[in-house]
Write a protein that holds these residues in place. Structure first.
Motif, PDB file in Angstrom:
ATOM      1  N   PRO A   1      27.215 -37.495 -23.052  1.00  0.00           N
ATOM      2  CA  PRO A   1      26.911 -38.510 -21.860  1.00  0.00           C
ATOM      3  C   PRO A   1      26.938 -37.755 -20.541  1.00  0.00           C
ATOM      4  O   PRO A   1      26.377 -38.601 -19.569  1.00  0.00           O
ATOM      5  CB  PRO A   1      28.286 -39.302 -21.765  1.00  0.00           C
ATOM      6  CG  PRO A   1      29.265 -38.185 -22.558  1.00  0.00           C
ATOM      7  CD  PRO A   1      28.499 -37.573 -23.579  1.00  0.00           C
ATOM      8  N   ASN A   2      27.078 -36.754 -20.374  1.00  0.00           N
ATOM      9  CA  ASN A   2      26.888 -35.890 -18.873  1.00  0.00           C
ATOM     10  C   ASN A   2      25.900 -34.907 -18.762  1.00  0.00           C
ATOM     11  O   ASN A   2      25.723 -34.420 -17.999  1.00  0.00           O
ATOM     12  CB  ASN A   2      28.371 -35.070 -18.812  1.00  0.00           C
ATOM     13  CG  ASN A   2      29.597 -36.057 -18.808  1.00  0.00           C
ATOM     14  OD1 ASN A   2      29.549 -37.228 -18.116  1.00  0.00           O
ATOM     15  ND2 ASN A   2      30.520 -35.682 -19.401  1.00  0.00           N
ATOM     16  N   ASP A   3      24.848 -34.886 -19.965  1.00  0.00           N
ATOM     17  CA  ASP A   3      23.738 -34.175 -19.656  1.00  0.00           C
ATOM     18  C   ASP A   3      22.494 -34.985 -19.512  1.00  0.00           C
ATOM     19  O   ASP A   3      22.432 -36.176 -19.808  1.00  0.00           O
ATOM     20  CB  ASP A   3      23.366 -33.682 -21.116  1.00  0.00           C
ATOM     21  CG  ASP A   3      24.570 -32.683 -21.560  1.00  0.00           C
ATOM     22  OD1 ASP A   3      25.319 -32.233 -20.808  1.00  0.00           O
ATOM     23  OD2 ASP A   3      24.577 -32.462 -22.800  1.00  0.00           O
ATOM     24  N   ARG A   4      21.642 -34.462 -18.613  1.00  0.00           N
ATOM     25  CA  ARG A   4      20.546 -35.185 -18.109  1.00  0.00           C
ATOM     26  C   ARG A   4      19.508 -35.032 -19.461  1.00  0.00           C
ATOM     27  O   ARG A   4      19.163 -33.645 -19.601  1.00  0.00           O
ATOM     28  CB  ARG A   4      19.915 -34.717 -16.976  1.00  0.00           C
ATOM     29  CG  ARG A   4      20.743 -35.261 -15.680  1.00  0.00           C
ATOM     30  CD  ARG A   4      20.066 -34.795 -14.310  1.00  0.00           C
ATOM     31  NE  ARG A   4      20.256 -33.315 -14.309  1.00  0.00           N
ATOM     32  CZ  ARG A   4      20.235 -32.742 -13.092  1.00  0.00           C
ATOM     33  NH1 ARG A   4      20.338 -33.426 -11.988  1.00  0.00           N
ATOM     34  NH2 ARG A   4      20.144 -31.252 -12.992  1.00  0.00           N
ATOM     35  N   ILE A   5      18.892 -36.018 -19.847  1.00  0.00           N
ATOM     36  CA  ILE A   5      18.022 -35.920 -21.017  1.00  0.00           C
ATOM     37  C   ILE A   5      17.019 -36.641 -20.802  1.00  0.00           C
ATOM     38  O   ILE A   5      16.511 -37.761 -20.347  1.00  0.00           O
ATOM     39  CB  ILE A   5      18.771 -36.370 -22.246  1.00  0.00           C
ATOM     40  CG1 ILE A   5      20.285 -35.776 -22.716  1.00  0.00           C
ATOM     41  CG2 ILE A   5      17.920 -36.441 -23.451  1.00  0.00           C
ATOM     42  CD1 ILE A   5      20.649 -36.422 -23.685  1.00  0.00           C
ATOM     43  N   GLY A   6      15.807 -35.970 -21.249  1.00  0.00           N
ATOM     44  CA  GLY A   6      14.175 -36.781 -21.202  1.00  0.00           C
ATOM     45  C   GLY A   6      13.782 -36.877 -22.661  1.00  0.00           C
ATOM     46  O   GLY A   6      14.084 -36.062 -23.327  1.00  0.00           O
ATOM     47  N   LEU A   7      12.727 -37.480 -22.775  1.00  0.00           N
ATOM     48  CA  LEU A   7      11.927 -37.412 -23.987  1.00  0.00           C
ATOM     49  C   LEU A   7      10.505 -37.496 -23.599  1.00  0.00           C
ATOM     50  O   LEU A   7       9.785 -38.036 -22.800  1.00  0.00           O
ATOM     51  CB  LEU A   7      12.223 -39.063 -24.407  1.00  0.00           C
ATOM     52  CG  LEU A   7      11.561 -39.242 -25.580  1.00  0.00           C
ATOM     53  CD1 LEU A   7      11.742 -38.747 -26.665  1.00  0.00           C
ATOM     54  CD2 LEU A   7      11.613 -40.922 -25.934  1.00  0.00           C
TER      55      LEU A   7
ATOM     56  N   LEU B   1      17.417 -44.789 -21.804  1.00  0.00           N
ATOM     57  CA  LEU B   1      16.740 -43.838 -22.506  1.00  0.00           C
ATOM     58  C   LEU B   1      16.696 -44.110 -24.039  1.00  0.00           C
ATOM     59  O   LEU B   1      15.526 -44.191 -24.816  1.00  0.00           O
ATOM     60  CB  LEU B   1      17.476 -42.679 -22.416  1.00  0.00           C
ATOM     61  CG  LEU B   1      16.527 -41.279 -23.182  1.00  0.00           C
ATOM     62  CD1 LEU B   1      15.208 -41.156 -22.824  1.00  0.00           C
ATOM     63  CD2 LEU B   1      17.440 -39.953 -22.914  1.00  0.00           C
ATOM     64  N   LEU B   2      17.943 -44.800 -24.618  1.00  0.00           N
ATOM     65  CA  LEU B   2      17.883 -45.283 -25.865  1.00  0.00           C
ATOM     66  C   LEU B   2      16.912 -46.281 -26.169  1.00  0.00           C
ATOM     67  O   LEU B   2      16.208 -46.388 -27.296  1.00  0.00           O
ATOM     68  CB  LEU B   2      19.356 -45.560 -26.063  1.00  0.00           C
ATOM     69  CG  LEU B   2      20.546 -44.344 -26.059  1.00  0.00           C
ATOM     70  CD1 LEU B   2      21.869 -45.147 -26.377  1.00  0.00           C
ATOM     71  CD2 LEU B   2      20.221 -43.411 -27.122  1.00  0.00           C
ATOM     72  N   GLU B   3      16.783 -47.215 -25.145  1.00  0.00           N
ATOM     73  CA  GLU B   3      15.771 -48.266 -25.619  1.00  0.00           C
ATOM     74  C   GLU B   3      14.400 -47.661 -25.571  1.00  0.00           C
ATOM     75  O   GLU B   3      13.522 -48.453 -26.433  1.00  0.00           O
ATOM     76  CB  GLU B   3      15.842 -49.234 -24.352  1.00  0.00           C
ATOM     77  CG  GLU B   3      17.407 -49.903 -24.359  1.00  0.00           C
ATOM     78  CD  GLU B   3      17.493 -50.880 -23.062  1.00  0.00           C
ATOM     79  OE1 GLU B   3      16.822 -51.092 -22.315  1.00  0.00           O
ATOM     80  OE2 GLU B   3      18.565 -51.644 -23.038  1.00  0.00           O
ATOM     81  N   LYS B   4      13.928 -46.574 -24.759  1.00  0.00           N
ATOM     82  CA  LYS B   4      12.683 -46.321 -24.808  1.00  0.00           C
ATOM     83  C   LYS B   4      12.540 -45.821 -26.253  1.00  0.00           C
ATOM     84  O   LYS B   4      11.381 -45.632 -26.651  1.00  0.00           O
ATOM     85  CB  LYS B   4      12.489 -45.268 -23.579  1.00  0.00           C
ATOM     86  CG  LYS B   4      12.775 -45.611 -22.408  1.00  0.00           C
ATOM     87  CD  LYS B   4      11.440 -46.608 -21.975  1.00  0.00           C
ATOM     88  CE  LYS B   4      10.134 -45.898 -21.768  1.00  0.00           C
ATOM     89  NZ  LYS B   4       9.055 -46.657 -21.616  1.00  0.00           N
ATOM     90  N   ILE B   5      13.613 -44.806 -26.848  1.00  0.00           N
ATOM     91  CA  ILE B   5      13.433 -43.991 -28.085  1.00  0.00           C
ATOM     92  C   ILE B   5      12.930 -44.947 -29.285  1.00  0.00           C
ATOM     93  O   ILE B   5      11.991 -44.774 -29.945  1.00  0.00           O
ATOM     94  CB  ILE B   5      14.689 -43.227 -28.408  1.00  0.00           C
ATOM     95  CG1 ILE B   5      14.833 -42.455 -27.493  1.00  0.00           C
ATOM     96  CG2 ILE B   5      14.646 -42.881 -29.758  1.00  0.00           C
ATOM     97  CD1 ILE B   5      15.882 -41.501 -27.672  1.00  0.00           C
ATOM     98  N   ASP B   6      13.519 -46.241 -29.143  1.00  0.00           N
ATOM     99  CA  ASP B   6      13.051 -47.301 -30.036  1.00  0.00           C
ATOM    100  C   ASP B   6      11.688 -47.707 -29.850  1.00  0.00           C
ATOM    101  O   ASP B   6      11.037 -48.045 -30.840  1.00  0.00           O
ATOM    102  CB  ASP B   6      13.885 -48.437 -29.937  1.00  0.00           C
ATOM    103  CG  ASP B   6      15.391 -48.281 -30.355  1.00  0.00           C
ATOM    104  OD1 ASP B   6      15.522 -47.712 -31.274  1.00  0.00           O
ATOM    105  OD2 ASP B   6      16.401 -49.079 -29.654  1.00  0.00           O
TER     106      ASP B   6
END
Length: 288
Positions: A91-97, A117-122
């Motif tokens: 939860p504390n990491d900045r993550i991109g896709l 971000l989780l919604e984008k992955i779907d």
């Protein structure tokens, strides 16, 4: 003042005054108690670890060679589910896709807004409109460029998920890995799927996993290579990555207070003023 109220208890003015002055006492007591409402919320602090998930979304990712509770599921579905769990654990990491097929696509910036971000992955799935192929080198390069823009991080990581070998793009995977290494970026590589899984519409059905190149990429960048032929192996790969790249889980609780005593002070003042006005215009009978 209160003594005068008892002179004519049956008098309407006396009753009103007594009620108003009683309210004054009650509201004054409540105001002195200083009622408050407390609001607390958590403020996350970025750990300093930035991660880009480079996810293969070529046609071959539609192969259903993973088993989940006795049901065959596609590679792209399985990779999305495991990646989402990985994100939830950090939860504390900045993550991109950055999804990729014949070329990489800028899908998500590096962010702490993980729910978005989780919604984008779907929504990241193989698509006929995408340039087909597997541009591993270009995906690493695009991910590294995105990470290099962040100068305030202590660790930068790329997690590359693919089920094929590099056959597209303008840069080779080894060149991209060497460039990433110079920037201090680690590239964890995950080869997903069984070697005999194929789609009838694949352009090159004889294509095999280029495990040697993926191993070299990880070695050049001081990271790890994983081969995931089963659901359990894929989950284990991301579990190991999670453990290798430990993050500081910090949480700051911010508490604010909102005072409500001024409302009761105002009500007490009105009650007192009302009582005084009633006594002023309706004097009790004076002794002769």
């Amino acid at each position: 003042m209160l003594a005068t109220l008892g002179t004519r208890p049956n008098n309407v003015a006396g009753k009103i005054s007594l009620a108003l002055l009683s309210l004054f006492i009650i509201f004054s007591a409540l105001s002195l108690a200083r009622p408050q409402k407390r609001n607390s919320h958590d403020e996350r602090k970025a750990s300093g670890i930035d991660i880009v998930i480079a996810m293969d979304i070529s046609y071959s990712m539609e192969i259903a060679d993973f088993n989940v509770s006795g049901r065959r599921v596609q590679r792209d579905f399985m990779s999305r589910e495991v990646v989402k769990e990985f994100i939830k654990h950090r939860p504390n990491d900045r993550i991109g896709l950055i999804p990729f097929a014949g070329q990489p696509y800028q899908e998500s910036p590096i962010t702490l807004e993980h729910q978005w971000l989780l919604e984008k992955i779907d929504d990241v799935k193989p698509n006929e409109e995408l340039t087909q192929g597997t541009a591993i080198g270009s995906a690493i390069s695009a991910s590294a460029i995105r990470l290099d823009k962040r100068k305030d991080t202590k660790s930068r990581i790329i997690v590359l998920i693919t089920d094929g070998s590099n056959n597209s793009g303008n840069i080779s995977p080894i060149q991209a890995a060497e460039a990433a290494n110079k920037l201090g970026i680690k590239v964890y590589t995950v080869a997903i799927g069984t070697s005999d899984g194929r789609l009838q519409r694949q352009v090159n059905p004889a294509q095999e996993f280029d495990t040697e190149t993926l191993e070299k990429i990880a070695k050049i960048t001081n990271a790890e290579y994983f081969r995931a032929k089963t659901t359990e192996q894929l989950v284990e790969a991301f579990t190991v990555i999670d453990e290798l790249e430990k993050t500081e889980r910090t949480k700051q609780v911010i508490t604010t207070f909102k005072d409500y005593h001024h409302y009761f002070t105002f009500a007490a003042a009105l009650s007192l003023l009302g009582g005084l006005l009633v006594l002023t215009f309706h004097h009790p009978p004076a002794p002769e």
